[in-house]
Design an enzyme around this catalytic site. Sequence first.
Site, PDB file in Angstrom:
ATOM      1  N   TYR A   1     102.468  38.153  74.571  1.00  0.00           N
ATOM      2  CA  TYR A   1     103.142  36.890  74.276  1.00  0.00           C
ATOM      3  C   TYR A   1     103.862  37.108  72.949  1.00  0.00           C
ATOM      4  CZ  TYR A   1     100.378  34.002  77.572  1.00  0.00           C
ATOM      5  OH  TYR A   1      99.812  33.422  78.678  1.00  0.00           O
TER       6      TYR A   1
ATOM      7  N   PRO B   1      94.857  39.650  82.489  1.00  0.00           N
ATOM      8  CA  PRO B   1      94.659  39.147  81.118  1.00  0.00           C
ATOM      9  C   PRO B   1      94.022  37.765  81.103  1.00  0.00           C
ATOM     10  CG  PRO B   1      96.983  38.975  81.753  1.00  0.00           C
ATOM     11  CD  PRO B   1      96.276  39.704  82.866  1.00  0.00           C
TER      12      PRO B   1
ATOM     13  N   TYR C   1      87.180  25.615  80.395  1.00  0.00           N
ATOM     14  CA  TYR C   1      88.396  26.337  79.995  1.00  0.00           C
ATOM     15  C   TYR C   1      88.689  27.447  81.022  1.00  0.00           C
ATOM     16  CZ  TYR C   1      91.326  29.719  77.614  1.00  0.00           C
ATOM     17  OH  TYR C   1      92.322  30.626  77.333  1.00  0.00           O
TER      18      TYR C   1
ATOM     19  N   HIS D   1      99.803  31.939  87.131  1.00  0.00           N
ATOM     20  CA  HIS D   1      98.871  31.824  86.010  1.00  0.00           C
ATOM     21  C   HIS D   1      97.554  31.162  86.460  1.00  0.00           C
ATOM     22  CE1 HIS D   1      99.585  32.421  81.540  1.00  0.00           C
ATOM     23  NE2 HIS D   1      98.346  31.969  81.533  1.00  0.00           N
TER      24      HIS D   1
ATOM     25  N   LYS E   1     104.967  39.521  84.616  1.00  0.00           N
ATOM     26  CA  LYS E   1     103.934  38.677  85.255  1.00  0.00           C
ATOM     27  C   LYS E   1     104.376  37.218  85.224  1.00  0.00           C
ATOM     28  CE  LYS E   1      99.018  37.401  84.642  1.00  0.00           C
ATOM     29  NZ  LYS E   1      99.003  36.090  83.972  1.00  0.00           N
TER      30      LYS E   1
ATOM     31  N   ARG F   1      88.780  35.504  95.379  1.00  0.00           N
ATOM     32  CA  ARG F   1      87.345  35.303  95.147  1.00  0.00           C
ATOM     33  C   ARG F   1      86.496  36.201  96.043  1.00  0.00           C
ATOM     34  NH1 ARG F   1      89.828  33.107  91.838  1.00  0.00           N
ATOM     35  NH2 ARG F   1      89.793  30.916  91.214  1.00  0.00           N
TER      36      ARG F   1
ATOM     37  N   ARG G   1      97.357  27.310  86.076  1.00  0.00           N
ATOM     38  CA  ARG G   1      97.097  26.761  84.736  1.00  0.00           C
ATOM     39  C   ARG G   1      98.368  26.337  84.034  1.00  0.00           C
ATOM     40  NH1 ARG G   1      92.019  28.566  83.144  1.00  0.00           N
ATOM     41  NH2 ARG G   1      92.451  28.783  80.931  1.00  0.00           N
TER      42      ARG G   1
ATOM     43  N   ARG H   1      89.630  34.577  87.051  1.00  0.00           N
ATOM     44  CA  ARG H   1      88.349  33.858  86.996  1.00  0.00           C
ATOM     45  C   ARG H   1      87.204  34.677  87.599  1.00  0.00           C
ATOM     46  NH1 ARG H   1      92.269  30.177  88.085  1.00  0.00           N
ATOM     47  NH2 ARG H   1      92.515  28.436  86.650  1.00  0.00           N
TER      48      ARG H   1
ATOM     49  N   ASP I   1      98.337  37.899  91.776  1.00  0.00           N
ATOM     50  CA  ASP I   1      97.057  37.321  91.374  1.00  0.00           C
ATOM     51  C   ASP I   1      97.021  35.852  91.759  1.00  0.00           C
ATOM     52  OD1 ASP I   1      98.108  35.640  89.351  1.00  0.00           O
ATOM     53  OD2 ASP I   1      97.678  37.074  87.760  1.00  0.00           O
ATOM     54  N   GLY I   2      95.826  35.266  91.689  1.00  0.00           N
ATOM     55  CA  GLY I   2      95.656  33.846  91.995  1.00  0.00           C
ATOM     56  C   GLY I   2      94.737  33.634  93.178  1.00  0.00           C
TER      57      GLY I   2
ATOM     58  N   THR J   1     104.296  38.291  80.160  1.00  0.00           N
ATOM     59  CA  THR J   1     104.066  37.052  80.927  1.00  0.00           C
ATOM     60  C   THR J   1     105.223  36.095  80.671  1.00  0.00           C
ATOM     61  OG1 THR J   1     101.675  37.348  80.743  1.00  0.00           O
ATOM     62  CG2 THR J   1     102.444  35.134  81.276  1.00  0.00           C
TER      63      THR J   1
ATOM     64  N   SER K   1      94.709  40.443  76.940  1.00  0.00           N
ATOM     65  CA  SER K   1      95.621  39.363  76.551  1.00  0.00           C
ATOM     66  C   SER K   1      95.931  39.425  75.058  1.00  0.00           C
ATOM     67  CB  SER K   1      94.957  38.016  76.867  1.00  0.00           C
ATOM     68  OG  SER K   1      95.591  36.974  76.173  1.00  0.00           O
TER      69      SER K   1
HETATM   70  C1  LIG Z   1      90.476  31.505  81.079  1.00  0.00           C
HETATM   71  C2  LIG Z   1      91.809  32.116  81.446  1.00  0.00           C
HETATM   72  C3  LIG Z   1      92.639  32.570  80.426  1.00  0.00           C
HETATM   73  C4  LIG Z   1      93.860  33.178  80.752  1.00  0.00           C
HETATM   74  N1  LIG Z   1      94.639  33.706  79.748  1.00  0.00           N
HETATM   75  C5  LIG Z   1      95.788  34.355  80.073  1.00  0.00           C
HETATM   76  C6  LIG Z   1      96.562  34.987  79.052  1.00  0.00           C
HETATM   77  O1  LIG Z   1      96.215  34.972  77.883  1.00  0.00           O
HETATM   78  N2  LIG Z   1      97.705  35.619  79.435  1.00  0.00           N
HETATM   79  C7  LIG Z   1      98.131  35.663  80.747  1.00  0.00           C
HETATM   80  O2  LIG Z   1      99.170  36.242  81.039  1.00  0.00           O
HETATM   81  N3  LIG Z   1      97.395  35.087  81.707  1.00  0.00           N
HETATM   82  C8  LIG Z   1      96.245  34.445  81.420  1.00  0.00           C
HETATM   83  N4  LIG Z   1      95.498  33.873  82.410  1.00  0.00           N
HETATM   84  C9  LIG Z   1      95.952  33.967  83.815  1.00  0.00           C
HETATM   85  C10 LIG Z   1      95.371  35.194  84.492  1.00  0.00           C
HETATM   86  O3  LIG Z   1      95.903  36.384  83.966  1.00  0.00           O
HETATM   87  C11 LIG Z   1      95.690  35.178  86.006  1.00  0.00           C
HETATM   88  O4  LIG Z   1      97.072  35.002  86.200  1.00  0.00           O
HETATM   89  C12 LIG Z   1      94.912  34.099  86.755  1.00  0.00           C
HETATM   90  O5  LIG Z   1      93.639  33.920  86.217  1.00  0.00           O
HETATM   91  C13 LIG Z   1      94.810  34.479  88.235  1.00  0.00           C
HETATM   92  O6  LIG Z   1      94.155  33.493  88.957  1.00  0.00           O
HETATM   93  P1  LIG Z   1      92.571  33.537  89.300  1.00  0.00           P
HETATM   94  O7  LIG Z   1      91.888  33.098  88.057  1.00  0.00           O
HETATM   95  O8  LIG Z   1      92.453  32.564  90.407  1.00  0.00           O
HETATM   96  O9  LIG Z   1      92.230  34.960  89.665  1.00  0.00           O
HETATM   97  C14 LIG Z   1      94.269  33.278  82.106  1.00  0.00           C
HETATM   98  C15 LIG Z   1      93.409  32.826  83.124  1.00  0.00           C
HETATM   99  C16 LIG Z   1      92.187  32.248  82.800  1.00  0.00           C
HETATM  100  C17 LIG Z   1      91.281  31.794  83.915  1.00  0.00           C
END
Ligand SMILES: Cc1cc2nc3c(=O)[nH]c(=O)nc-3n(C[C@H](O)[C@H](O)[C@H](O)COP(=O)(O)O)c2cc1C
Length: 394
Positions: A136, A84, A31, A283, A259, A318, A286, A338, A314-315, A162, A113
């Site tokens: 949300y 978040p 996940y 995101h 965002k 690492r 995702r 992550r 973001d994104g 978001t 979040s």
């Molecule tokens: C497990 C997981 C859950 C996430 N849940 C949310 C969320 O609830 N709301 C949101 O705006 N972004 C969510 N995101 C996106 C993150 O805020 C962020 O945009 C993204 O993880 C950035 O990429 P990175 O994981 O490569 O750093 C989630 C990301 C992950 C990995």
Amino acid sequence: MPRTVTSAQVVNIADLRLLAQRRLPRAAFEYIDGGADGEVTLRENCRVYDDVALRPRSAVVAKSVELRTSVLGTELALPVLLGPVGSCRMFWPRGEAAASCAAGAAGTVYVLSTLSGTRLEEVKAASRGPCWYQLYLCGGREVALAAIARAKTAGYSALVVTIDTPVAGLRERDFRNGIKELLSGRPLTMLPFVWQFLARPRWLAAFLVDGGLMNFPNIVLPEGPMPYADVGAALEQSATSWEDLRWIRDAWGGPIVIKGVHTADDARRAVDAGASAIVVSNHGGRQLDGVAPTLRVLPEVVAAVGGRVEVLLDGGIRRGGDVVKALCLGARAVLVGRAYAYGLGAGGEAGVARAIEILRADLARTLKLLGCPSVRELDASYVSVPPHWHRESL
Ligand SMILES: Cc1cc2nc3c(=O)[nH]c(=O)nc-3n(C[C@H](O)[C@H](O)[C@H](O)COP(=O)(O)O)c2cc1C
């Protein structure tokens, strides 16, 4: 492989990822780790940093380098915020509070979040630093207004809206791991997938002691907190539009961060809608697979905004070197998802602290090697990008 997050052998975020993989049940690890559809954007978000080369100024002696910066007027010890991440309580007991505590101790922002398993008041109280609340509209306007009021009272200092989630993306790994079946609450439907949890008895014991399958205490419907199983449908019924931003802004009355911006047009729209900052984000790959990696669209967004609001990204972050490249291309600071979620899954608060420390040390070392005294002085002269990036921006 190292056994704990504090081991000297944990030298980068990939090491924390492996520890998280070893501790978490497969469904929880994937996940975090997975993305939408073919995961093209997820991979590209990380790979694109390899396209950007650093241009150091040699023989510059910087004994100490300045990592501090400010975002929305708040002083941060480093230009890295914890973005978040929903369902952190699946990764560690009271996971959101553990992460906010580590963020506060490191002198940075924790963004909570809406889809979290810990009450927003408890998460804020766990941190001695600033916290932002990510919204949300699950459950509709009245439910969101109640959460906004609670976040204000609890002391959250910015609201992150978001805008890239009109439906949940298709995370194929989640389907294969039976997330839907596991949330069904029907023992026979769940049965083929429960081995993942039995294979991680320590995680399972901690999860059960923490209360087991959670609901969402910050989405309070008339009948009580929203159950976990309802999240997909709730997201579809609660897409955020530009019109919604008006009432959200009025209700919040403080800084709003939008965002999920990918293009110059949406960046201008966000500024017109009253944003104080925007986050260039897909995101973490995702949601809509196939969109460009965030670093690639950052220069276009920065140019469109023209300094009127702060631009975050973001994104794919690492390493500290990734942070440096994003700052050189115009981001004020970055958010990580992550990178710290792996730390949380690997070792709770200590794991998140380790993830932040790895990025902080990387950043300081990279600045010294670059011959740049401060994160605020990073600019495009410290990097070269492929020639077609310039042509396509014209
Ligand atoms: C497990 C997981 C859950 C996430 N849940 C949310 C969320 O609830 N709301 C949101 O705006 N972004 C969510 N995101 C996106 C993150 O805020 C962020 O945009 C993204 O993880 C950035 O990429 P990175 O994981 O490569 O750093 C989630 C990301 C992950 C990995």
